[in-house]
Design an enzyme around this catalytic site. Structure first.
Site, PDB file in Angstrom:
ATOM      1  N   LYS A 179      -0.756  -0.910   8.786  1.00  0.00           N
ATOM      2  CA  LYS A 179       0.029   0.351   8.761  1.00  0.00           C
ATOM      3  C   LYS A 179      -0.863   1.553   9.082  1.00  0.00           C
ATOM      4  CE  LYS A 179       1.918   0.135   4.535  1.00  0.00           C
ATOM      5  NZ  LYS A 179       2.782   0.577   3.411  1.00  0.00           N
ATOM      6  N   LYS A 197      -3.123   2.694   7.290  1.00  0.00           N
ATOM      7  CA  LYS A 197      -3.315   3.455   6.051  1.00  0.00           C
ATOM      8  C   LYS A 197      -4.556   2.927   5.347  1.00  0.00           C
ATOM      9  CE  LYS A 197       0.754   5.395   3.904  1.00  0.00           C
ATOM     10  NZ  LYS A 197       1.673   5.354   2.769  1.00  0.00           N
TER      11      LYS A 197
HETATM   12  N1  C2G Z   1       8.158   8.624  -1.543  1.00  0.00           N
HETATM   13  C1  C2G Z   1       9.062   9.593  -1.964  1.00  0.00           C
HETATM   14  N2  C2G Z   1       8.669  10.880  -2.063  1.00  0.00           N
HETATM   15  C2  C2G Z   1       7.391  11.229  -1.769  1.00  0.00           C
HETATM   16  C3  C2G Z   1       6.461  10.256  -1.357  1.00  0.00           C
HETATM   17  C4  C2G Z   1       6.864   8.939  -1.258  1.00  0.00           C
HETATM   18  O1  C2G Z   1      10.241   9.295  -2.248  1.00  0.00           O
HETATM   19  N3  C2G Z   1       7.032  12.536  -1.876  1.00  0.00           N
HETATM   20  C5  C2G Z   1       8.627   7.240  -1.434  1.00  0.00           C
HETATM   21  C6  C2G Z   1       8.579   6.711   0.005  1.00  0.00           C
HETATM   22  O2  C2G Z   1       9.737   7.142   0.727  1.00  0.00           O
HETATM   23  C7  C2G Z   1       8.561   5.203  -0.233  1.00  0.00           C
HETATM   24  C8  C2G Z   1       7.779   5.072  -1.565  1.00  0.00           C
HETATM   25  O3  C2G Z   1       7.776   6.383  -2.166  1.00  0.00           O
HETATM   26  O4  C2G Z   1       9.897   4.725  -0.421  1.00  0.00           O
HETATM   27  C9  C2G Z   1       6.352   4.618  -1.364  1.00  0.00           C
HETATM   28  O5  C2G Z   1       5.727   5.510  -0.460  1.00  0.00           O
HETATM   29  P1  C2G Z   1       4.343   5.025   0.247  1.00  0.00           P
HETATM   30  O6  C2G Z   1       3.453   4.479  -0.792  1.00  0.00           O
HETATM   31  O7  C2G Z   1       3.900   6.125   1.141  1.00  0.00           O
HETATM   32  O8  C2G Z   1       4.873   3.772   1.082  1.00  0.00           O
HETATM   33  P2  C2G Z   1       4.929   3.618   2.678  1.00  0.00           P
HETATM   34  O9  C2G Z   1       3.605   3.815   3.270  1.00  0.00           O
HETATM   35  O10 C2G Z   1       6.085   4.439   3.136  1.00  0.00           O
HETATM   36  O11 C2G Z   1       5.238   2.038   2.813  1.00  0.00           O
HETATM   37  O12 C2G Z   1       7.519  -1.824   4.219  1.00  0.00           O
HETATM   38  C10 C2G Z   1       7.649  -0.472   3.819  1.00  0.00           C
HETATM   39  C11 C2G Z   1       6.309   0.173   3.658  1.00  0.00           C
HETATM   40  O13 C2G Z   1       5.420  -0.632   2.889  1.00  0.00           O
HETATM   41  C12 C2G Z   1       6.489   1.531   2.998  1.00  0.00           C
END
Ligand code: C2G
Length: 131
Positions: free
Chosen positions: A44, A46
């Site tokens: 990803k 990340k």
């Molecule tokens: N999230 C949120 N509000 C934020 C930050 C994050 O609602 N201010 C939510 C994201 O939309 C996601 C969850 O928290 O649903 C986890 O966010 P991340 O850890 O950034 O995950 P991500 O990199 O989006 O990975 O297969 C799907 C991926 O693994 C998602």
């Protein structure tokens, strides 16, 4: 028992993560979090500050989280939904529409993200303050 699943990296845990976990749990009775492994994060593009094991320990301590499983690749969601008897898939709406293929297997809901917070923002703010 209505089983919910959500996916993510959940690095540097913050109230935006807690908001989505709380709302996801409120939509059912049991919440599984598929936590991105360090290897999958590399896919990803990340780089999490905390390792998978450390992020897993943190998530397992959250009252809304019932089970944590590893997210190793993009292609495991249908199998996860089937193997864990999931009724509802929840993600933040930055993913709106991206996982609609799951609608053949379970309910799919995208919830509004929490504004003003993100792991990236935390890192950037800290860098600005401390250089
Ligand atoms: N999230 C949120 N509000 C934020 C930050 C994050 O609602 N201010 C939510 C994201 O939309 C996601 C969850 O928290 O649903 C986890 O966010 P991340 O850890 O950034 O995950 P991500 O990199 O989006 O990975 O297969 C799907 C991926 O693994 C998602």
């Amino acid at each position: 028992m209505k089983k919910v699943i959500t996916y993510g990296t959940f690095d540097l845990l913050h109230y935006g993560h807690i908001n989505i976990l709380r709302r996801a749990k409120e939509l059912g009775d049991h919440l599984t979090v598929a936590l991105s492994t360090d290897e999958f994060n590399a896919i990803k593009n990340k780089k999490a500050y905390h390792s998978y094991e450390d992020r897993k320990v943190v998530l397992e301590a959250i009252r809304y989280v019932d089970k944590v499983i590893p997210e190793k690749d993009w292609g495991q969601k249908i199998t996860d939904v089937q193997e864990h008897n999931i009724d509802l898939f929840v993600m933040g709406d930055d993913w709106e529409g991206k996982f609609d293929f799951l609608k053949d297997y379970c309910e799919v809901i995208y919830l509004p993200r929490t504004n003003g917070i993100s792991t990236t923002k935390i890192k950037e703010d800290l860098f600005q303050k401390n250089g």
